[in-house]
Design a protein around this motif. Structure first.
Motif, PDB file in Angstrom:
ATOM      1  N   CYS A  18       0.840  -1.194   0.000  1.00 51.28           N
ATOM      2  CA  CYS A  18       0.000   0.000   0.000  1.00 51.28           C
ATOM      3  C   CYS A  18       0.878   1.249   0.000  1.00 51.28           C
ATOM      4  N   GLY A  19       0.534   2.203  -0.820  1.00 55.60           N
ATOM      5  CA  GLY A  19       1.311   3.426  -0.893  1.00 55.60           C
ATOM      6  C   GLY A  19       0.516   4.658  -0.543  1.00 55.60           C
ATOM      7  N   GLY A  20      -0.670   4.470  -0.032  1.00 55.73           N
ATOM      8  CA  GLY A  20      -1.537   5.606   0.264  1.00 55.73           C
ATOM      9  C   GLY A  20      -1.415   6.071   1.686  1.00 55.73           C
ATOM     10  N   ASP A  21      -2.472   6.703   2.151  1.00 56.62           N
ATOM     11  CA  ASP A  21      -2.483   7.192   3.521  1.00 56.62           C
ATOM     12  C   ASP A  21      -3.738   6.705   4.230  1.00 56.62           C
ATOM     13  N   GLU A  22      -4.025   5.406   4.096  1.00 55.62           N
ATOM     14  CA  GLU A  22      -5.223   4.851   4.701  1.00 55.62           C
ATOM     15  C   GLU A  22      -4.925   3.929   5.863  1.00 55.62           C
ATOM     16  N   HIS A  23      -3.815   3.237   5.817  1.00 58.32           N
ATOM     17  CA  HIS A  23      -3.555   2.168   6.777  1.00 58.32           C
ATOM     18  C   HIS A  23      -2.530   2.598   7.820  1.00 58.32           C
ATOM     19  N   ARG A  24      -2.454   1.840   8.894  1.00 59.40           N
ATOM     20  CA  ARG A  24      -1.693   2.196  10.088  1.00 59.40           C
ATOM     21  C   ARG A  24      -0.252   2.626   9.817  1.00 59.40           C
ATOM     22  N   ASP A  30       4.537   9.377  -0.494  1.00 54.89           N
ATOM     23  CA  ASP A  30       5.881   8.817  -0.594  1.00 54.89           C
ATOM     24  C   ASP A  30       5.794   7.618  -1.539  1.00 54.89           C
ATOM     25  N   PRO A  31       6.803   7.366  -2.361  1.00 57.89           N
ATOM     26  CA  PRO A  31       6.720   6.226  -3.274  1.00 57.89           C
ATOM     27  C   PRO A  31       6.862   4.867  -2.591  1.00 57.89           C
ATOM     28  N   ALA A  32       7.333   4.843  -1.337  1.00 54.29           N
ATOM     29  CA  ALA A  32       7.496   3.578  -0.623  1.00 54.29           C
ATOM     30  C   ALA A  32       6.133   2.975  -0.304  1.00 54.29           C
ATOM     31  N   GLY A  33       6.131   1.678   0.016  1.00 51.26           N
ATOM     32  CA  GLY A  33       4.882   0.994   0.317  1.00 51.26           C
ATOM     33  C   GLY A  33       5.003   0.087   1.523  1.00 51.26           C
ATOM     34  N   PHE A 141       8.028  -3.119   4.903  1.00 48.69           N
ATOM     35  CA  PHE A 141       8.242  -1.952   4.042  1.00 48.69           C
ATOM     36  C   PHE A 141       8.962  -2.343   2.752  1.00 48.69           C
ATOM     37  N   SER A 142       8.716  -1.553   1.711  1.00 43.55           N
ATOM     38  CA  SER A 142       9.482  -1.669   0.469  1.00 43.55           C
ATOM     39  C   SER A 142       9.678  -0.273  -0.113  1.00 43.55           C
ATOM     40  N   LYS A 143      10.612  -0.157  -1.021  1.00 40.34           N
ATOM     41  CA  LYS A 143      10.888   1.155  -1.619  1.00 40.34           C
ATOM     42  C   LYS A 143       9.877   1.512  -2.702  1.00 40.34           C
ATOM     43  N   TRP A 144       8.985   0.622  -3.037  1.00 40.58           N
ATOM     44  CA  TRP A 144       7.948   0.886  -4.031  1.00 40.58           C
ATOM     45  C   TRP A 144       6.584   0.553  -3.427  1.00 40.58           C
ATOM     46  N   ASP A 148       4.151  -6.987  -5.595  1.00 41.67           N
ATOM     47  CA  ASP A 148       5.435  -7.519  -5.133  1.00 41.67           C
ATOM     48  C   ASP A 148       6.188  -8.221  -6.257  1.00 41.67           C
ATOM     49  N   SER A 149       5.499  -9.047  -7.019  1.00 35.16           N
ATOM     50  CA  SER A 149       6.086  -9.814  -8.127  1.00 35.16           C
ATOM     51  C   SER A 149       7.310 -10.610  -7.695  1.00 35.16           C
ATOM     52  N   GLY A 150       7.270 -11.180  -6.502  1.00 33.63           N
ATOM     53  CA  GLY A 150       8.325 -12.059  -6.038  1.00 33.63           C
ATOM     54  C   GLY A 150       9.586 -11.381  -5.552  1.00 33.63           C
ATOM     55  N   LYS A 151       9.556 -10.072  -5.337  1.00 36.41           N
ATOM     56  CA  LYS A 151      10.754  -9.357  -4.885  1.00 36.41           C
ATOM     57  C   LYS A 151      11.017  -9.588  -3.397  1.00 36.41           C
ATOM     58  N   VAL A 152       9.969  -9.653  -2.592  1.00 41.91           N
ATOM     59  CA  VAL A 152      10.104  -9.773  -1.141  1.00 41.91           C
ATOM     60  C   VAL A 152       9.539 -11.097  -0.633  1.00 41.91           C
TER      61      VAL A 152
END
Length: 186
Positions: A18-24, A30-33, A141-144, A148-152
């Motif tokens: 998630c990259g928005g401002d809805e969750h805890r 910010d581009p992070a998620g 956390f992630s930088k995007w 996920d596409s298998g990155k994490v």
């Protein structure tokens, strides 16, 4: 059955940052998620259903609209543990942070942003939706933001097992409406 690779790329799947401002612990503007997971299967159902299960759980809805996923982190991940009393008063962990209620979470957002900037890769906390305070969630956390596409994670999707539906219904103190496919219609 849905193609797991396609689900991995679709919004709303378990491996979504998630990259928005809805969750805890999101990162507003910010581009992070942040990807939210539970340590145990029942913990995941608490996060999804506890708000809406007042009259019961529906097996058909759980099969038709939801999937269960087991997610394994592909590498060691360092998280801030908000459940450890020795962290209180350290790194900005406070009762106000732990008890902040949404839908807006300014203290939690700032805390997550600070921890991410300092190299932490997630946050572990007791679910605020769990009335018994037994189930633990982790925000990774992630930088995007986005898929996920298998990155994490290595993700395995499957139907929500019936035993878990019964366990959730008992935990919530509500009935489980069994599937209509078990009963012949006139």
């Amino acid at each position: 059955m849905t193609d797991p690779a396609a689900m991995r790329r679709a919004p709303g799947n378990p491996a979504w940052f998630c990259g928005g401002d809805e969750h805890r612990f999101d990162f507003p503007k910010d581009p992070a998620g942040t990807c939210y997971v539970a340590e145990k299967p029942l913990g995941a159902l608490i996060e999804v259903y506890f708000r809406t299960a007042g009259y019961g759980l529906d097996e058909d809805e759980m099969h038709d609209e939801r999937r269960f996923a087991t997610m394994a982190v592909l590498q060691d991940t360092v998280v801030v543990n908000l459940n450890c009393s020795s962290n209180y008063g350290v790194r900005g962990v406070s009762p106000q942070l732990l008890s902040e209620l949404g839908p807006k979470y300014p203290l939690n957002w700032e805390f997550a942003r600070k921890e991410y900037r300092e190299g932490m890769e997630g946050i572990r906390w007791i679910s605020t939706r769990d009335p018994r305070r037994q189930h633990v969630n982790i925000a990774i956390f992630s930088k995007w933001s986005g898929p996920d596409s298998g990155k994490v994670f290595d993700v395995v999707h499957k139907d929500i097992p019936l035993w878990l539906m019964y366990e959730a219904a008992e935990y919530f103190g509500v009935p489980l409406k069994r599937s209509s496919t078990y009963f012949p219609l006139p």
